[in-house]
Write a protein that holds these residues in place. Structure first.
Motif, short mmCIF file in Angstrom:
data_model
loop_
_atom_site.label_atom_id
_atom_site.label_comp_id
_atom_site.label_asym_id
_atom_site.label_seq_id
_atom_site.Cartn_x
_atom_site.Cartn_y
_atom_site.Cartn_z
N UNK A 116 45.02 31.75 42.24
CA UNK A 116 45.82 32.97 42.14
C UNK A 116 44.96 34.19 42.40
N UNK A 144 45.21 38.32 42.00
CA UNK A 144 46.03 39.24 41.24
C UNK A 144 46.14 40.60 41.94
N UNK A 192 39.93 41.46 40.30
CA UNK A 192 39.28 41.18 39.03
C UNK A 192 38.10 40.23 39.16
N UNK A 193 37.10 40.56 40.00
CA UNK A 193 35.91 39.72 40.04
C UNK A 193 35.19 39.79 38.70
N UNK A 194 34.41 38.74 38.38
CA UNK A 194 33.66 38.77 37.12
C UNK A 194 32.48 39.73 37.28
N UNK A 195 32.45 40.81 36.47
CA UNK A 195 31.44 41.85 36.69
C UNK A 195 30.02 41.39 36.38
N UNK A 196 29.87 40.32 35.58
CA UNK A 196 28.53 39.90 35.18
C UNK A 196 27.98 38.80 36.07
N UNK A 197 28.74 38.45 37.12
CA UNK A 197 28.25 37.41 38.01
C UNK A 197 27.98 38.00 39.39
N UNK A 211 31.51 29.71 41.08
CA UNK A 211 32.01 29.22 39.80
C UNK A 211 33.33 28.47 39.97
N UNK A 212 34.16 28.95 40.89
CA UNK A 212 35.44 28.29 41.09
C UNK A 212 35.24 26.88 41.64
N UNK A 238 33.64 24.70 38.69
CA UNK A 238 34.59 24.35 37.63
C UNK A 238 35.55 23.26 38.08
N UNK A 246 37.13 33.54 45.98
CA UNK A 246 36.97 32.79 44.72
C UNK A 246 38.11 31.79 44.55
N UNK A 290 38.07 27.05 45.01
CA UNK A 290 38.53 25.96 44.15
C UNK A 290 39.32 24.93 44.95
#
Lengths: 307, 249
Positions: B86, B88, B92-97, B105-106, B109, B159, B163
């Motif tokens: 999904x 959005x 909303x990317x992960x700011x700490x990565x 990560x996708x 996981x 991202x 997956x």
């Protein structure tokens, strides 16, 4: 009157000033008092005051190394203990509970934060110390005595280790509430981002916790600063021995415990009072620096992640 | 067989009837666009498909939702979401990565890739598909804050692709970004349907016309018209659709 400020408004505003200024004044006076009272011993003993561990007031020999290291060690143990409880508690409250259960859990944590530390102190010295000795300290010593920290046989439960863990238990609510606030402040969009790439609950928590890591670290730093000042529990559990040891199972002392136990009699010995003030100054300095670092880390994190 | 089938789906949130008897069928490897004005329930449809709707404890859902042939509400929601990527509305990317890790990560996981070389490969593939590779290939170790809004959104698309989903949900992915970036995302999407079934929500009829194979027109929680894009655009059956296509509502 200009800008529509009425006379009453002005009086109201003026009435707010004295209490605020008084409070600031108290802080300044406290710092000045501690500073000026410690000057005598600081100029007399210089660096040896914090570098030496000899405590012999009758011969005017004072060294604060044992209490300073004691404070640092107990506070380190305390935040490690707090971490062990706070992270699972945070995840349980934030991710696995909702509605009534969540309210009850958060209330319990808050309630624990409101319990007077003397209660923890009594419980820790009567029950917890012997429990820790029997189930943690003795086994650790039996199997890992090769490690210097665990090298001495615990005689009573009263030790640096017990003080650290007990203080840790008492700061769990404080640390948990900070970590929980940070964790719950992570924007919903990022939680959904985790689910949007197929994270399981565990994987989401892992991603979000790694995101909250700077806030967790900041909370631990603030928890450390608070542990440094924790007195009642320290006095009751640390064993109050000025003997310096590399083993955390031996009795020791912290700066706060030293001041609390010695201050009343300090007038009997020359310089003793000034030395105690110097030790307070040391703790005050570390606590202020750590609080500043911790708070600015939290603010920086919030700006970066939350907004 | 359809990739996604909704039959008489109703959603109530705090007693309000948000989705009314939604029935739609999304064929495999097509781009299905749900269009309609703001607040008509478009996003809610997407959130029913991947069960994000359940994050709202006040939401009640009835009807049948089938995803890849499975009853979506009978299988584990986390398993379900492993097949559905999904993107959005707000990037909303992960700011700490790092940029690399945001994509990797996708894949990690979802066990798409494990070894370093495999990961490198899939990260590159995803970024290329999202038409972002050329812009970030020299700064994969940077953090997403160095990217523009449109680049961030393409990073989120990459991202989601990493997956290796069978279905991709896009919730107004271009609503908050500039036209150039929006075009790039549209191009990327159009090229992806060979491999993935895409369901996109938009309030722009132009965008629908550019990318869609099938469209559904939703208004006030009901689908008032659906069909192949040419049929709906050339021959709208309802007045509302006609007006919407002309940009009058």
């Amino acid at each position: 009157m200009a800008m529509g400020v009425s006379r009453k408004d002005k009086i109201f505003f003026l009435s707010l000033i004295p209490p605020s200024i008084t409070l600031l004044g108290i802080l300044v006076v406290t710092v000045i008092t501690i500073l000026s009272n410690s000057l005598e011993s600081l100029s007399l003993y210089g660096l040896s005051l914090i570098a030496s561990s000899i405590w012999d007031p009758e011969n005017l020999k004072y060294g604060l190394l044992a209490p300073i290291l004691g404070s640092i060690t107990t506070s380190t143990l305390a935040i490690l203990t707090a971490l062990v409880f706070s992270i699972p508690l945070t995840i349980l409250i934030a991710e696995y509970s909702s509605g009534f259960v969540k309210n009850v859990l958060s209330s319990i944590v808050e309630l624990m934060g409101g319990i007077p530390t003397i209660v923890y102190a009594i419980w820790a010295s009567t029950y917890f110390a012997s429990l820790l000795k029997q189930y943690v300290m003795d086994p650790l010593h039996a199997y890992f005595s090769i490690i210097p920290l665990f090298s001495c046989k615990p005689i009573t439960g009263f030790s640096i280790f017990t003080a650290g863990v007990s203080i840790g238990v008492s700061i769990v609510p404080y640390v948990t509430s900070m970590i929980l606030e940070a964790y719950q402040n992570i924007p919903q969009a990022l939680r959904e981002a985790c689910l949007g790439i197929g994270c399981t609950k565990y994987e989401s928590v892992k991603v979000l916790m790694s995101l909250a890591k700077p806030a967790v670290l900041a909370s631990l730093i603030l928890g450390f600063a608070r542990s440094l000042g924790e007195t009642t529990i320290a006095v009751a559990t640390v064993g109050n021995s000025m003997y310096l040891s590399s083993c955390i199972f031996s009795p020791g002392i912290t700066v706060s415990a030293l001041i609390a136990s010695q201050f009343a009699n300090a007038y009997l010995y020359k310089y003793a009072e000034s030395v105690l003030y110097a030790s307070a100054l040391f703790i005050l300095f570390i606590a202020i620096v750590l609080s500043f670092v911790g708070l600015s880390m939290l603010i920086k994190w919030r700006v970066k992640v939350v907004v | 067989m359809y990739a996604v089938e909704l039959d008489n789906v109703n959603v109530y949130i705090e007693g309000k009837h948000i989705l009314k008897n939604i029935t739609l069928r999304v064929p495999y490897n097509t781009i299905y666009v749900i269009m309609g004005p703001s607040g008509s329930g478009k996003t809610t449809i997407l959130r029913v498909i991947n069960r994000l709707i359940e994050l709202n404890p006040n939401a009640k859902i009835d009807g049948s939702v089938k995803v890849l042939g499975y009853d979506a509400f009978k299988i584990d929601p986390y398993d379900l979401r492993k097949h559905i990527g999904m993107v959005f509305q707000i990037p909303n990317p992960f700011p700490h990565m790092t940029i690399y890790d945001n994509v990797a990560i996708a894949a990690r996981i979802n066990r798409v890739a494990r070894k370093r070389e495999e990961l490198d490969e899939i990260v590159r593939w995803a970024l290329e598909k999202a038409m972002l590779w050329d812009e970030v290939k020299d700064r994969l170790r940077s953090y997403p804050h160095v990217l523009s809004g449109g680049q961030k959104q393409r990073l989120c698309l990459a991202r989601a692709l990493a997956m290796k989903p069978k279905i991709l949900l896009l919730d107004e992915p271009t609503a908050n970004i500039d036209p150039v970036n929006a075009r790039k995302i549209e191009e990327a999407i159009s090229a992806l349907k060979e491999e993935i079934t895409i369901i996109m929500v938009t309030h722009s009829p132009h965008q629908a016309a550019r990318v869609a194979d099938h469209v559904a027109m939703i208004y006030s929680g009901s689908i008032i018209e659906q069909g192949p894009v040419s049929q709906v655009f050339l021959n709208p059956k309802t007045d509302f659709t006609a007006k919407f296509l002309k940009g009058e509502v």
